[in-house]
Design a protein around this motif. Structure first.
Motif, PDB file in Angstrom:
ATOM      1  N   UNK A  30      -9.991   4.558   2.276  1.00  0.00           N
ATOM      2  CA  UNK A  30      -8.717   4.919   2.900  1.00  0.00           C
ATOM      3  C   UNK A  30      -7.600   4.454   1.977  1.00  0.00           C
ATOM      4  N   UNK A  31      -6.384   4.732   2.374  1.00  0.00           N
ATOM      5  CA  UNK A  31      -5.247   4.339   1.548  1.00  0.00           C
ATOM      6  C   UNK A  31      -5.259   2.846   1.256  1.00  0.00           C
ATOM      7  N   UNK A  32      -5.663   2.058   2.227  1.00  0.00           N
ATOM      8  CA  UNK A  32      -5.669   0.606   2.061  1.00  0.00           C
ATOM      9  C   UNK A  32      -7.070   0.010   2.115  1.00  0.00           C
ATOM     10  N   UNK A  33      -8.072   0.851   1.853  1.00  0.00           N
ATOM     11  CA  UNK A  33      -9.462   0.366   1.864  1.00  0.00           C
ATOM     12  C   UNK A  33     -10.276   1.120   0.820  1.00  0.00           C
ATOM     13  N   UNK A  34     -11.026   0.382   0.031  1.00  0.00           N
ATOM     14  CA  UNK A  34     -11.891   1.018  -0.962  1.00  0.00           C
ATOM     15  C   UNK A  34     -13.116   1.616  -0.285  1.00  0.00           C
ATOM     16  N   UNK A  35     -13.691   2.626  -0.902  1.00  0.00           N
ATOM     17  CA  UNK A  35     -14.966   3.164  -0.432  1.00  0.00           C
ATOM     18  C   UNK A  35     -16.054   2.128  -0.697  1.00  0.00           C
ATOM     19  N   UNK A  36     -17.031   2.084   0.176  1.00  0.00           N
ATOM     20  CA  UNK A  36     -18.129   1.121   0.048  1.00  0.00           C
ATOM     21  C   UNK A  36     -19.400   1.871  -0.320  1.00  0.00           C
TER      22      UNK A  36
ATOM     23  N   UNK B 156     -11.261   0.313  -5.925  1.00  0.00           N
ATOM     24  CA  UNK B 156      -9.844   0.531  -5.633  1.00  0.00           C
ATOM     25  C   UNK B 156      -9.612   1.219  -4.299  1.00  0.00           C
ATOM     26  N   UNK B 157      -8.532   0.835  -3.659  1.00  0.00           N
ATOM     27  CA  UNK B 157      -8.052   1.546  -2.476  1.00  0.00           C
ATOM     28  C   UNK B 157      -7.377   2.847  -2.927  1.00  0.00           C
ATOM     29  N   UNK B 158      -7.084   3.702  -1.969  1.00  0.00           N
ATOM     30  CA  UNK B 158      -6.359   4.921  -2.294  1.00  0.00           C
ATOM     31  C   UNK B 158      -4.997   4.637  -2.896  1.00  0.00           C
ATOM     32  N   UNK B 159      -4.320   3.618  -2.415  1.00  0.00           N
ATOM     33  CA  UNK B 159      -2.999   3.261  -2.937  1.00  0.00           C
ATOM     34  C   UNK B 159      -3.106   2.809  -4.393  1.00  0.00           C
ATOM     35  N   UNK B 160      -4.137   2.036  -4.710  1.00  0.00           N
ATOM     36  CA  UNK B 160      -4.316   1.580  -6.089  1.00  0.00           C
ATOM     37  C   UNK B 160      -4.655   2.752  -7.024  1.00  0.00           C
TER      38      UNK B 160
ATOM     39  N   UNK C 140     -16.405   8.911  -8.483  1.00  0.00           N
ATOM     40  CA  UNK C 140     -15.537   8.794  -7.321  1.00  0.00           C
ATOM     41  C   UNK C 140     -14.443   9.851  -7.382  1.00  0.00           C
ATOM     42  N   UNK C 141     -14.262  10.544  -6.265  1.00  0.00           N
ATOM     43  CA  UNK C 141     -13.157  11.494  -6.152  1.00  0.00           C
ATOM     44  C   UNK C 141     -12.139  10.956  -5.149  1.00  0.00           C
TER      45      UNK C 141
ATOM     46  N   UNK D 219       4.666   7.216   0.749  1.00  0.00           N
ATOM     47  CA  UNK D 219       4.411   8.452   1.497  1.00  0.00           C
ATOM     48  C   UNK D 219       2.943   8.869   1.481  1.00  0.00           C
ATOM     49  N   UNK D 220       2.233   8.573   0.397  1.00  0.00           N
ATOM     50  CA  UNK D 220       0.925   9.180   0.162  1.00  0.00           C
ATOM     51  C   UNK D 220      -0.165   8.617   1.064  1.00  0.00           C
ATOM     52  N   UNK D 221      -0.998   9.519   1.564  1.00  0.00           N
ATOM     53  CA  UNK D 221      -2.273   9.160   2.178  1.00  0.00           C
ATOM     54  C   UNK D 221      -3.338   9.543   1.152  1.00  0.00           C
ATOM     55  N   UNK D 222      -4.026   8.566   0.615  1.00  0.00           N
ATOM     56  CA  UNK D 222      -5.006   8.835  -0.438  1.00  0.00           C
ATOM     57  C   UNK D 222      -6.366   8.299  -0.007  1.00  0.00           C
ATOM     58  N   UNK D 223      -7.357   9.175   0.061  1.00  0.00           N
ATOM     59  CA  UNK D 223      -8.685   8.819   0.569  1.00  0.00           C
ATOM     60  C   UNK D 223      -9.708   8.924  -0.558  1.00  0.00           C
ATOM     61  N   UNK D 224     -10.243   7.779  -1.017  1.00  0.00           N
ATOM     62  CA  UNK D 224     -11.293   7.812  -2.044  1.00  0.00           C
ATOM     63  C   UNK D 224     -12.633   8.211  -1.437  1.00  0.00           C
TER      64      UNK D 224
END
Length: 543
Positions: free
Chosen positions: A299-305, A423-427, A344-345, A448-453
């Protein structure tokens, strides 16, 4: 891509049908594009009633790797998008029979019409130091050209399970040609030299415009909305049964006859295990493996596991049925090397137009026109794509969506001192803005961005070094009612990691298994056309 390509495709679908025959019931294991295509070919070309086709899918919806989902509020996600081009004859043959969701045309016609309107022509295939590079030179030395020529001429069997890196000096992997090649197709130096050779031949006709992505075709929306949804609707209207939440874990066999048969399908659904009996006239078509198995969203503030559990069960099924049966291939070759197959995308959803405007100004391309933008100086070897908007059906006008990925996920970033995989989505967005040299507006864009790894352990597993027999034949020798489809069966000359490969496998399976007097359209072989060969050789030498 030109109008004659579409004319050639539509001519394929107007063949006389074979006389209807009682083929029994069809069980299709897996709900990806290969199974959906197989169901369509059964109905269209063999007159099989849809009610006699059952698709068994472990996950909650069909589509497999061609996915797309989300909302403006929570963010959209596409794990990836496969490249299309005009010589995907099996894909366009199939979708020429499938109406678009609005019924205005066939999906094939929509794709060709759309790509006449917006042709891919990148003015910024590479971006270094925040500056675009128009038509980057390939930068190939004479030794590189000689090796490329040798690989193109050498029989595939002689390459065995060698790696690309075994055939080139290290400086080849620093050329613009390799950077553009590996990021367009997702190759790594340690991947299969045989598959690399297939790609060289399969896309020889695209070599002169490769540094501007000429000839790359896109769908109007993401491939789930533009291809999977219309195909699923067509199948639903014809009574095909979809059993989602049903994981196939094994097959039962009858080996008493001249040819072996699948006699039962062992499934797990909920907390129970059941067996579906397979009758004398019934057929089973299995999708082997999965490149998006074990995908994990951040998620934006969470890395994929990293997900060690393949919830689809695709790899476990192949390993189970292949144990002791060499004609079913060797799944461990592809499944047991995630350090060599993962990347990772990420998908970003924006409600503020600033970033799209800045990238448009930098690249000179409007969204949908430029294709892949790669940052060669990125430690992650990151790339992004700004598709035409809206990218999703129902996406609001004030929302923009783009996608990107990195090939070297274990390296620290240039602007974020963490490996991409952590990395989180924000990173990830912070790293991207650094390579774009966006500073003044960075905070506004990040807020503004919502970024989902999305971490995918097996995404390039089909590229791993292989030898003959590691991928089984579509219809394995000695079997009467079993076929294999998808990215991990053997189709001579064609290339994996494409929609075309999945659709071709489905078409081949249906026609062969049922003994129809038909054949899938031949793989386009531009290497036999002197004009294609001359154009490719000239481009490689002079760019």
């Amino acid at each position: 891509m030109n109008k004659s390509d579409y004319a050639d495709v539509t001519a394929l679908t107007h063949q006389p049908r074979d006389e209807a025959i009682d083929f029994g019931h069809f069980y299709l294991v897996g709900g990806g594009i290969a199974s959906l295509a197989a169901a369509a070919f059964l109905i269209r070309d063999a007159d099989v009633p849809g009610c006699r086709i059952t698709i068994l899918e472990a996950l909650g919806k069909a589509g497999g790797s061609l996915d797309g989902a989300g909302t403006p509020q929570d963010g959209y996600v596409v794990r990836g998008g496969r490249m299309l081009e005009s010589k995907y004859l099996c894909t366009y043959d199939l979708f020429d029979s499938i109406p678009t969701l609005d019924g205005r045309s066939s999906v094939t016609k929509e794709i060709f019409d759309w790509n006449e309107t917006i042709r891919t022509s990148s003015k910024a295939r590479l971006v270094r130091n925040g500056q675009r590079e128009d038509t980057p030179v390939y930068g190939l030395a004479e030794t590189h050209l000689l090796t490329l020529g040798r690989l193109s001429l050498e029989p595939e069997a002689l390459l065995g399970d060698s790696r690309i890196s075994e055939h080139f000096q290290p400086d080849f992997f620093e050329t613009n040609f390799w950077i553009m090649w590996c990021t367009t197709f997702a190759f790594q130096p340690w991947h299969s030299a045989a598959e690399f050779r297939r790609y060289l031949l399969r896309f020889a006709h695209m070599t002169p415009g490769f540094n501007q992505l000429h000839g790359i075709m896109r769908t109007v929306y993401n491939q789930y909305d533009s291809m999977v949804r219309p195909l699923r609707k067509w199948l639903d209207e014809r009574g095909v049964e979809f059993r989602t939440g049903t994981q196939v874990v094994d097959l039962r066999y009858d080996e008493s006859g001249e040819l072996n048969r699948v006699a039962g399908i062992v499934c797990e659904r909920g907390n129970g295990r059941t067996q579906i009996p397979v009758g004398e006239q019934d057929k089973v078509i299995v999708t082997l493996g999965s490149m998006t198995a074990g995908s994990s969203l951040g998620a934006t503030n969470r890395a994929a596991v990293f997900d060690h559990d393949d919830s689809s069960g695709a790899w476990a099924l192949w390993k189970t049925i292949a144990a002791g049966r060499s004609e079913f291939g060797h799944p461990s070759v592809f499944a047991d090397h995630v350090d060599e197959s993962r990347w990772l995308s990420f998908t970003a959803t924006l409600h503020d137009p600033t970033l799209f405007r800045l990238i448009r100004d930098l690249t000179g391309n409007v969204p949908g026109e430029g294709g892949l933008i790669t940052f060669p100086q990125s430690n992650w070897l990151a790339s992004i794509v700004l598709p035409h908007q809206p990218h999703f059906i129902g996406q609001p006008k004030n929302v923009e969506v783009f996608w990107g990925y990195g090939l070297f996920v274990d390296r620290p970033g240039n602007f974020v001192a963490r490996p991409m995989v952590e990395c989180t989505g924000r990173e990830i967005m912070t790293e991207l803005l650094g390579h774009l040299h966006i500073e003044a507006q960075a905070q506004r864009i990040l807020d503004d961005a919502i970024c989902i790894p999305c971490l995918m352990p097996f995404v390039t597993s089909q590229f791993l070094p292989r030898k003959r027999g590691d991928r089984p034949q579509v219809v394995p020798e000695g079997w009467a009612n079993l076929a294999f489809i998808g990215q991990f069966c053997e189709l001579p000359n064609d290339v994996v990691f494409t929609v075309e490969y999945s659709v071709r496998s489905a078409q081949t399976a249906v026609y062969t298994l049922l003994g129809l007097n038909r054949a899938a359209p031949a793989v386009y072989k531009g290497q036999h056309d002197p004009y294609v060969v001359y154009g490719a050789a000239s481009a490689l030498r002079n760019h």
